[in-house]
Scaffold this motif. Structure first.
Motif, mmCIF file in Angstrom:
data_model
loop_
_atom_site.group_PDB
_atom_site.id
_atom_site.type_symbol
_atom_site.label_atom_id
_atom_site.label_comp_id
_atom_site.label_asym_id
_atom_site.label_seq_id
_atom_site.Cartn_x
_atom_site.Cartn_y
_atom_site.Cartn_z
ATOM 1 N N HIS A 108 0.820 -1.224 0.000
ATOM 2 C CA HIS A 108 0.000 0.000 0.000
ATOM 3 C C HIS A 108 0.851 1.270 0.000
ATOM 4 O O HIS A 108 0.545 2.227 -0.697
ATOM 5 C CB HIS A 108 -0.889 0.060 1.256
ATOM 6 N N SER A 109 1.936 1.272 0.818
ATOM 7 C CA SER A 109 2.690 2.532 0.953
ATOM 8 C C SER A 109 3.420 2.866 -0.356
ATOM 9 O O SER A 109 3.482 4.036 -0.753
ATOM 10 C CB SER A 109 3.670 2.466 2.124
ATOM 11 N N TYR A 110 3.927 1.835 -1.036
ATOM 12 C CA TYR A 110 4.577 2.075 -2.334
ATOM 13 C C TYR A 110 3.539 2.515 -3.366
ATOM 14 O O TYR A 110 3.734 3.479 -4.111
ATOM 15 C CB TYR A 110 5.291 0.794 -2.780
ATOM 16 N N LYS A 111 2.384 1.825 -3.369
ATOM 17 C CA LYS A 111 1.334 2.190 -4.339
ATOM 18 C C LYS A 111 0.833 3.621 -4.112
ATOM 19 O O LYS A 111 0.526 4.343 -5.054
ATOM 20 C CB LYS A 111 0.170 1.193 -4.265
ATOM 21 N N ALA A 112 0.780 4.014 -2.839
ATOM 22 C CA ALA A 112 0.323 5.386 -2.534
ATOM 23 C C ALA A 112 1.292 6.401 -3.150
ATOM 24 O O ALA A 112 0.865 7.437 -3.672
ATOM 25 C CB ALA A 112 0.235 5.579 -1.023
ATOM 26 N N MET A 113 2.595 6.097 -3.107
ATOM 27 C CA MET A 113 3.575 7.014 -3.712
ATOM 28 C C MET A 113 3.386 7.061 -5.235
ATOM 29 O O MET A 113 3.457 8.130 -5.839
ATOM 30 C CB MET A 113 5.009 6.551 -3.405
ATOM 31 N N LEU A 114 3.158 5.888 -5.853
ATOM 32 C CA LEU A 114 2.946 5.857 -7.307
ATOM 33 C C LEU A 114 1.741 6.722 -7.683
ATOM 34 O O LEU A 114 1.776 7.486 -8.647
ATOM 35 C CB LEU A 114 2.697 4.423 -7.804
ATOM 36 N N LYS A 116 0.425 9.202 -5.950
ATOM 37 C CA LYS A 116 0.717 10.619 -5.708
ATOM 38 C C LYS A 116 1.516 11.175 -6.895
ATOM 39 O O LYS A 116 1.221 12.270 -7.403
ATOM 40 C CB LYS A 116 1.534 10.726 -4.413
ATOM 41 N N ASN A 117 2.497 10.408 -7.363
ATOM 42 C CA ASN A 117 3.319 10.867 -8.486
ATOM 43 C C ASN A 117 2.500 10.964 -9.774
ATOM 44 O O ASN A 117 2.679 11.895 -10.563
ATOM 45 C CB ASN A 117 4.519 9.944 -8.684
ATOM 46 N N ALA A 118 1.594 10.007 -9.960
ATOM 47 C CA ALA A 118 0.751 10.053 -11.173
ATOM 48 C C ALA A 118 -0.117 11.310 -11.139
ATOM 49 O O ALA A 118 -0.255 12.015 -12.146
ATOM 50 C CB ALA A 118 -0.112 8.795 -11.255
ATOM 51 N N ALA A 119 -0.660 11.617 -9.957
ATOM 52 C CA ALA A 119 -1.550 12.785 -9.834
ATOM 53 C C ALA A 119 -0.796 14.082 -10.123
ATOM 54 O O ALA A 119 -1.355 15.014 -10.693
ATOM 55 C CB ALA A 119 -2.166 12.821 -8.434
ATOM 56 N N SER A 120 0.491 14.117 -9.727
ATOM 57 C CA SER A 120 1.229 15.380 -9.955
ATOM 58 C C SER A 120 2.033 15.348 -11.257
ATOM 59 O O SER A 120 2.799 16.264 -11.547
ATOM 60 C CB SER A 120 2.141 15.678 -8.761
ATOM 61 N N GLY A 121 1.875 14.258 -12.034
ATOM 62 C CA GLY A 121 2.547 14.165 -13.333
ATOM 63 C C GLY A 121 4.046 13.905 -13.231
ATOM 64 O O GLY A 121 4.785 14.103 -14.194
ATOM 65 N N ASP A 122 4.488 13.446 -12.039
ATOM 66 C CA ASP A 122 5.924 13.163 -11.868
ATOM 67 C C ASP A 122 6.270 11.751 -12.350
ATOM 68 O O ASP A 122 5.379 10.932 -12.587
ATOM 69 C CB ASP A 122 6.295 13.271 -10.372
ATOM 70 N N ASP A 123 7.581 11.479 -12.423
ATOM 71 C CA ASP A 123 8.042 10.125 -12.719
ATOM 72 C C ASP A 123 7.441 9.182 -11.659
ATOM 73 O O ASP A 123 7.392 9.547 -10.483
ATOM 74 C CB ASP A 123 9.578 10.118 -12.639
ATOM 75 N N PRO A 124 6.987 7.974 -12.053
ATOM 76 C CA PRO A 124 6.293 7.106 -11.093
ATOM 77 C C PRO A 124 7.098 6.847 -9.817
ATOM 78 O O PRO A 124 6.528 6.759 -8.730
ATOM 79 C CB PRO A 124 6.092 5.790 -11.857
ATOM 80 N N ASP A 125 8.421 6.724 -9.950
ATOM 81 C CA ASP A 125 9.226 6.384 -8.783
ATOM 82 C C ASP A 125 9.872 7.599 -8.114
ATOM 83 O O ASP A 125 10.773 7.445 -7.281
ATOM 84 C CB ASP A 125 10.293 5.340 -9.152
#
Ligand code: TYM
Length: 330
Positions: A108-114, A116-125
């Motif tokens: 869950h914690s890794y997926k939450a970061m992915l 968050k990054n998708a929402a802000s248009g950042d690199d997934p990692d």
């Protein structure tokens, strides 16, 4: 005395809060009266987010003092710092080799970061270091190293404990019956304690009530609990009120019933309910707060307790490592 081993850990990333206490430590401490109990400060787990040694050390003391002040039964328990037991680094490496990468992708914690990054248009990692990505493996090592049967945690950590069980099963299938299978234990009504704004109480939302805030700060925090705009004489649903949901964990059955009725019958305003909650929590914490303050001004005593805990934890952990080495390396 039960022969089951109870274990839990906490990251030194901030002052322990009421969510930590009700979610995991209240039941750990109760069970420490009748079980072998392993309690540790997961400082290695803090490293993926806290990059300042002084801060980690200060929070480590706060957490040790918190667990002792709340009454961990030291006749049956050991308390130590995760990083003081060398076997943890070894088991982490061994477990890396039986853990499918796909399992980590589902955390869950890794997926939450992915997300968050998708929402802000950042690199997934973006912002994901390997400490965060492999976090569940280190946590499995904590649990399996000390042969834990029961792991009291809040609902947010349930998946991690299930991963530890999965990893133990993969290992046992490959190498024979080396590990005990742990089970998460989520407290009734305590899996997800709400914070001041009604979301999960969490350091990252800045909505916590620290267990050992000075009395005046505790009062201020409680008065800041967000409510709807219902007037004192309007009926209110207690089960949707953070005030009632917190009160339930500190009051006795008659007191809980009484506040429930006051809410339902429109006989109390939120301001007065907050005062009742403050009085209850404050008197509950009165004696522990004194013990906490004593320990925080005697960190040499904490150092001794942690060193003794590390020695006893090492003795247990080395036996596990011996079994794992034999199974994996012959
Ligand atoms: P951590 O440090 O985030 O939290 C410590 C414990 O408090 C619980 N908790 C809550 N419970 C209910 N409501 C809340 N609002 C709330 N906030 C926190 C957490 O679920 C947890 O039980 N990865 C763990 C630490 C750890 C660990 C372990 C736990 C490392 N190794 C081995 C058990 C076994 C963590 O980050 O917890």
């Amino acid at each position: 005395m039960s022969d089951k081993v109870i274990l839990t850990g906490i990251k030194p990333t901030g002052m322990p809060h009421i969510g930590n206490y009700l979610g995991a430590y209240k039941s750990l401490i109760e069970m420490s009266n009748s079980h072998k109990t392993v309690a540790f400060i997961a400082d290695l787990h803090a490293l993926n987010s806290v990059h300042d040694a002084k801060t980690v050390k200060q929070h480590t003391y706060e957490i040790a003092a918190f667990i002792l002040a709340m009454g961990l039964n030291m006749d049956n328990a050991i308390l130590f710092r995760q990083s003081d037991v060398d076997a943890i680094y070894k088991l982490n490496t061994f477990l890396m080799n039986v853990t499918p990468k796909g399992l980590m992708n589902r955390a869950h914690s890794y997926k939450a970061m992915l997300e968050k990054n998708a929402a802000s248009g950042d690199d997934p990692d973006n912002g994901v270091n390997m400490g965060l990505y492999t976090y569940p493996i280190l946590m499995s090592a904590d649990i399996l190293l000390y042969n834990a049967d029961i792991v009291p945690v809040g609902a947010d950590q349930k998946q991690h404990v299930e991963f530890a069980r999965d990893i133990a099963e993969y290992f046992n299938r490959m190498y024979g019956n080396v590990f005990r299978l742990p089970e998460p234990q989520i407290g009734v009504d305590a899996g997800l304690i709400p914070g001041l704004d009604g979301r999960k109480m969490s350091k990252s939302y800045d909505n916590t009530i620290p267990v050992f805030a000075p009395e005046s700060e505790l009062r201020k925090k409680i008065m800041r609990i967000v409510t709807d705009s219902k007037l004192p004489d309007e009926p209110k649903n207690p089960d949707e009120s953070t005030i009632y949901l917190l009160y339930k964990h500190f009051a006795n059955a008659a007191e809980i019933k009484n506040l429930r009725e006051l809410f339902e019958n429109g006989k109390i305003g939120y301001g007065d309910a907050k005062k009742i909650l403050f009085e209850k929590i404050n008197s509950y914490l009165d004696a522990p707060r004194k013990r906490y303050e004593y320990l925080m001004s005697h960190t040499d005593e904490l150092d001794k307790i942690l060193a003794d805990g590390a020695a006893r934890a090492t003795a247990i952990a080395n036996k596990t490592i011996e079994r794992v080495r034999r199974a994996m390396l012959g």
